[in-house]
Design an enzyme around this catalytic site. Structure first.
Site, PDB file in Angstrom:
ATOM      1  N   HIS A 182       0.815  -1.220   0.000  1.00 12.92           N
ATOM      2  CA  HIS A 182       0.000   0.000   0.000  1.00 12.92           C
ATOM      3  C   HIS A 182       0.848   1.270   0.000  1.00 12.92           C
ATOM      4  CE1 HIS A 182      -3.265  -2.705   0.716  1.00 12.92           C
ATOM      5  NE2 HIS A 182      -4.152  -1.739   0.898  1.00 12.92           N
ATOM      6  N   LYS A 205     -14.367  -5.045  -1.628  1.00 12.64           N
ATOM      7  CA  LYS A 205     -12.891  -5.126  -1.644  1.00 12.64           C
ATOM      8  C   LYS A 205     -12.402  -4.750  -3.041  1.00 12.64           C
ATOM      9  CE  LYS A 205      -9.257  -8.201   0.165  1.00 12.64           C
ATOM     10  NZ  LYS A 205      -8.622  -7.286   1.106  1.00 12.64           N
TER      11      LYS A 205
HETATM   12  N1  PLP Z   1      -9.867  -3.774   6.008  1.00 12.36           N
HETATM   13  C1  PLP Z   1      -9.230  -3.400   4.878  1.00 12.36           C
HETATM   14  C2  PLP Z   1      -9.441  -2.018   4.348  1.00 12.36           C
HETATM   15  C3  PLP Z   1      -8.386  -4.301   4.205  1.00 12.36           C
HETATM   16  O1  PLP Z   1      -7.755  -3.934   3.064  1.00 12.36           O
HETATM   17  C4  PLP Z   1      -8.192  -5.604   4.748  1.00 12.36           C
HETATM   18  C5  PLP Z   1      -7.313  -6.567   4.095  1.00 12.36           C
HETATM   19  O2  PLP Z   1      -6.625  -6.279   3.150  1.00 12.36           O
HETATM   20  C6  PLP Z   1      -8.878  -5.941   5.930  1.00 12.36           C
HETATM   21  C7  PLP Z   1      -9.708  -4.996   6.515  1.00 12.36           C
HETATM   22  C8  PLP Z   1      -8.735  -7.310   6.543  1.00 12.36           C
HETATM   23  O3  PLP Z   1      -9.426  -8.253   5.761  1.00 12.36           O
HETATM   24  P1  PLP Z   1      -9.014  -9.809   5.760  1.00 12.36           P
HETATM   25  O4  PLP Z   1      -9.009 -10.258   7.189  1.00 12.36           O
HETATM   26  O5  PLP Z   1     -10.100 -10.470   4.970  1.00 12.36           O
HETATM   27  O6  PLP Z   1      -7.666  -9.917   5.125  1.00 12.36           O
END
Ligand code: PLP
Length: 287
Positions: free
Chosen positions: A102, A149
């Site tokens: 990022h 996402k």
């Molecule tokens: N929140 C955001 C904005 C994210 O980009 C991510 C993961 O990349 C998460 C939360 C955590 O998600 P996960 O546990 O499915 O990886």
């Protein structure tokens, strides 16, 4: 003659023109663009478009890949090669190609630059203008869909970069009511002063973290108290512990928020235990 595109220093057949799969424009929307109308093969409103381009790039701390004169030359060459008199020129400049992360690449990489040109039918455009058009209304939600996402990650990338510049690993977004929503690439948690695990509910506009969800199961199975209720940065400061979750972070203890220690400012027993339990669960259920 077919259409010609400019990609990072080369003019190529439009149909075959491509950017690298780790171009940050492609992966994170980490790029800006401008569009000029062409009248008789000439760029319209040059000052306005160049000024906005420079401003947009400046806001994202992406350097101009070349000066205005050189850029004008390349834009005009693209127009010439496409033999377009009336049309549109599209320019996209991105932060460049780098392994996916990022935060901005460090050291910086060369910005990427793409130009395409398309013709427009002035007669059809005038006919449309003569007839007039209709519009619809839609709720202003740019970009209010953090539950999806998407690769529209520019705010997340900027937040992560701000964290890096302050020596932090993650940035927590805070909403207009002062509550933490989530991290730039993780979900946010605390163990509050009463010992209850707290993380924001997913009715709010956050990503439904898969790690978050699995951890909730683990927490409940282990009889720990949990409340899906938002918390403020001040709550985090007053908390016993804090941590973040994500596929990359797994369960990662947080010891300070905005430079202020969380609890004793040390990794605590709850986050340590949850990390172990989560990893055990993840290994046991992996396919
Ligand atoms: N929140 C955001 C904005 C994210 O980009 C991510 C993961 O990349 C998460 C939360 C955590 O998600 P996960 O546990 O499915 O990886």
């Amino acid at each position: 003659m077919g259409r010609i595109a400019y990609v990072n220093g080369r003019f190529e057949r439009h149909a075959r023109a491509a950017v690298h799969i780790e171009d940050r424009g492609y992966q994170m929307a980490d790029a800006v663009y401008e569009v000029w109308a062409l009248f008789g093969g000439k760029l319209s409103d040059p000052e306005g478009h160049f000024a906005r381009l420079e401003r947009s790039l400046g806001e994202l701390k992406i350097p101009m890949p070349m000066g205005r004169r050189a850029l004008t030359h390349v834009l005009k060459e693209a127009v010439r090669q496409n033999r377009v008199r009336d049309g549109l020129v599209y320019l996209q400049i991105g932060r460049g190609v780098a392994p996916r992360d990022h935060a901005f690449p460090n050291p910086p990489v060369s910005p990427s630059m793409v130009i395409t040109v398309k013709a427009i039918d002035r007669v059809a455009a005038e006919a449309k203008a003569a007839a007039g058009v209709s519009v619809i209304t839609t709720p202003e939600n740019r970009w209010g869909r953090c539950d999806i996402k998407t690769v529209g990650l520019l705010p997340n990338a900027m937040a992560k970069q701000a964290a890096r510049e302050k020596g932090a690993a993650e940035a927590w977004f805070v909403d207009e009511l002062g509550f933490v929503t989530e991290g730039a690439s993780s979900n946010a948690w605390i163990v509050d002063a009463e010992g209850t695990l707290r993380t924001r509910d997913t009715n709010a506009n956050i990503l439904r973290g898969v790690t978050r969800n699995t951890l909730l199961d683990v927490i409940r199975e282990n009889g720990l108290k949990v409340d899906e209720r938002p918390f403020t940065p001040a709550d985090a400061e007053a908390a016993q512990e804090a941590f973040i979750t994500g596929a990359g972070a797994m369960v990662l203890p947080v010891i300070a928020v905005d430079g202020k220690p969380v609890g004793a400012g040390k990794v605590g027993p709850v986050a340590t235990r949850l990390r172990r339990l989560y990893i055990e669960r993840a290994i046991a259920t992996a396919i």
